[in-house]
Scaffold this motif. Structure first.
Motif, PDB file in Angstrom:
ATOM      1  N   PHE A 162      73.587  65.666  51.196  1.00  0.00           N
ATOM      2  CA  PHE A 162      74.963  66.148  51.181  1.00  0.00           C
ATOM      3  C   PHE A 162      75.705  65.493  52.340  1.00  0.00           C
ATOM      4  O   PHE A 162      76.375  64.497  52.160  1.00  0.00           O
ATOM      5  CB  PHE A 162      75.025  67.666  51.269  1.00  0.00           C
ATOM      6  N   ALA A 163      75.541  66.025  53.533  1.00  0.00           N
ATOM      7  CA  ALA A 163      76.163  65.430  54.716  1.00  0.00           C
ATOM      8  C   ALA A 163      75.546  66.052  55.961  1.00  0.00           C
ATOM      9  O   ALA A 163      75.237  67.250  55.982  1.00  0.00           O
ATOM     10  CB  ALA A 163      77.674  65.647  54.725  1.00  0.00           C
ATOM     11  N   GLY A 164      75.378  65.241  56.995  1.00  0.00           N
ATOM     12  CA  GLY A 164      74.867  65.760  58.259  1.00  0.00           C
ATOM     13  C   GLY A 164      73.523  66.432  58.108  1.00  0.00           C
ATOM     14  O   GLY A 164      72.590  65.893  57.493  1.00  0.00           O
ATOM     15  N   ASP A 165      73.415  67.650  58.637  1.00  0.00           N
ATOM     16  CA  ASP A 165      72.151  68.390  58.604  1.00  0.00           C
ATOM     17  C   ASP A 165      72.057  69.333  57.410  1.00  0.00           C
ATOM     18  O   ASP A 165      71.241  70.248  57.384  1.00  0.00           O
ATOM     19  CB  ASP A 165      71.970  69.184  59.907  1.00  0.00           C
ATOM     20  N   VAL A 166      72.884  69.085  56.391  1.00  0.00           N
ATOM     21  CA  VAL A 166      72.938  69.948  55.201  1.00  0.00           C
ATOM     22  C   VAL A 166      72.547  69.144  53.967  1.00  0.00           C
ATOM     23  O   VAL A 166      72.949  67.984  53.811  1.00  0.00           O
ATOM     24  CB  VAL A 166      74.354  70.530  55.007  1.00  0.00           C
ATOM     25  N   VAL A 167      71.767  69.751  53.087  1.00  0.00           N
ATOM     26  CA  VAL A 167      71.394  69.114  51.827  1.00  0.00           C
ATOM     27  C   VAL A 167      71.701  70.040  50.659  1.00  0.00           C
ATOM     28  O   VAL A 167      71.880  71.245  50.828  1.00  0.00           O
ATOM     29  CB  VAL A 167      69.890  68.732  51.795  1.00  0.00           C
TER      30      VAL A 167
END
Length: 282
Positions: free
Chosen positions: A134-139
């Motif tokens: 998804f983005a950064g530390d998020v999936v």
């Protein structure tokens, strides 16, 4: 003992008091987890139940496992021991239903129940979940939605269903948007104390944060906030977004507060949204 207190001084005494409060709180959380583990084990003697974290249980039924998070039960019980036990028993029954459901045998059998959700990458990896970036530390991961529960899709299930993650994404997003449209989705916009606009999405159905995956929702937010805009998913039930002229400091503070206080925290990170592009904000 008197000499020790005098040597500590005022600052030392304050620090010691804070430490004692923190230790007491941690002990209380541990005791609650142990009570919950005993309640679940007594109701389902065939399961293996272990305390995983301060307010988490690792539950196994044969080759199937699940993590039970107790944060919401603790908050809802508000110190009422009987209510806490009742909530834990209800959670265990929901889990039993999920275990009984077993592994879905085909994609068609679960297609309509599939929903996308956003979670920390660390959670997805620890639980062996099927996931997309998804983005950064998020999936992005996936769940099978039911009236009383949601069951995560593990990484070994899509191959069994003979579908790829992109297919799961497309189906999940379509189903999520159908539900949002049926509920007459509309972002609630609030004028900031200074310049700019803040939008808050709280659907009350466990999928508010996941709506950032839906193109139509991103477009709706863009109409309110302009392009690009800033967004965050601090917890499962909250999606925050703001216009480019909204105070970055105020927005970051709101995100951190929602991340710290909300149930099922996801991330305190802030993202820049421009069309289909969601990237960590500089």
């Amino acid at each position: 003992m008197r000499a020790v207190w005098l040597l500590l001084g005022v600052a030392g005494i304050a620090a010691l008091a804070a430490l004692l409060v923190r230790t007491s709180r941690e002990r209380e959380r541990t005791q609650l987890a142990e009570v919950a583990a005993s309640v679940v084990a007594a109701a389902h003697p065939g399961w293996t139940v272990q305390r995983k974290g301060p307010l988490e249980l690792d539950v196994k039924n044969g080759s199937t496992s699940a993590v039970v998070r107790l944060d919401n039960a603790v908050e809802e019980a508000a110190g009422d021991d009987e209510r806490f036990r009742s909530l834990v028993e209800e959670t265990a029954q929901n889990l039993a239903d999920a275990f009984d459901e077993g592994t879905a045998t085909s994609f068609e059998s679960i297609r309509q129940r599939l929903r996308p959700v956003l979670v920390p990458v660390s959670f997805a990896d620890a639980q062996g979940l099927a996931r997309r970036p998804f983005a950064g530390d998020v999936v992005e991961t996936f769940v099978l939605d039911s009236p009383r529960r949601m069951t995560y899709v593990t990484k070994d299930q899509p191959p069994q269903w003979k579908v790829g993650l992109d297919v799961l994404h497309e189906q999940g997003v379509a189903s999520l948007w159908q539900t949002a449209k049926a509920d007459h989705f509309e972002p609630a916009a609030h004028a900031g104390g200074g310049a700019g606009t803040l939008a808050v999405v709280d659907t009350g159905d466990n999928y508010a944060a996941a709506l950032l995956l839906v193109p139509a929702v991103r477009d709706a937010l863009a109409k309110v906030l302009g392009v690009p805009y800033t967004a965050a998913v601090p917890n499962r039930d909250t999606l925050l977004a703001c216009s480019g002229d909204y105070s970055a400091a105020a927005f970051a503070s709101a995100v951190k507060d929602a991340f710290a206080k909300g149930g099922y925290p996801i991330s305190s990170q802030v993202f820049r949204v421009e069309g289909d592009r969601v990237t960590p904000a500089p």
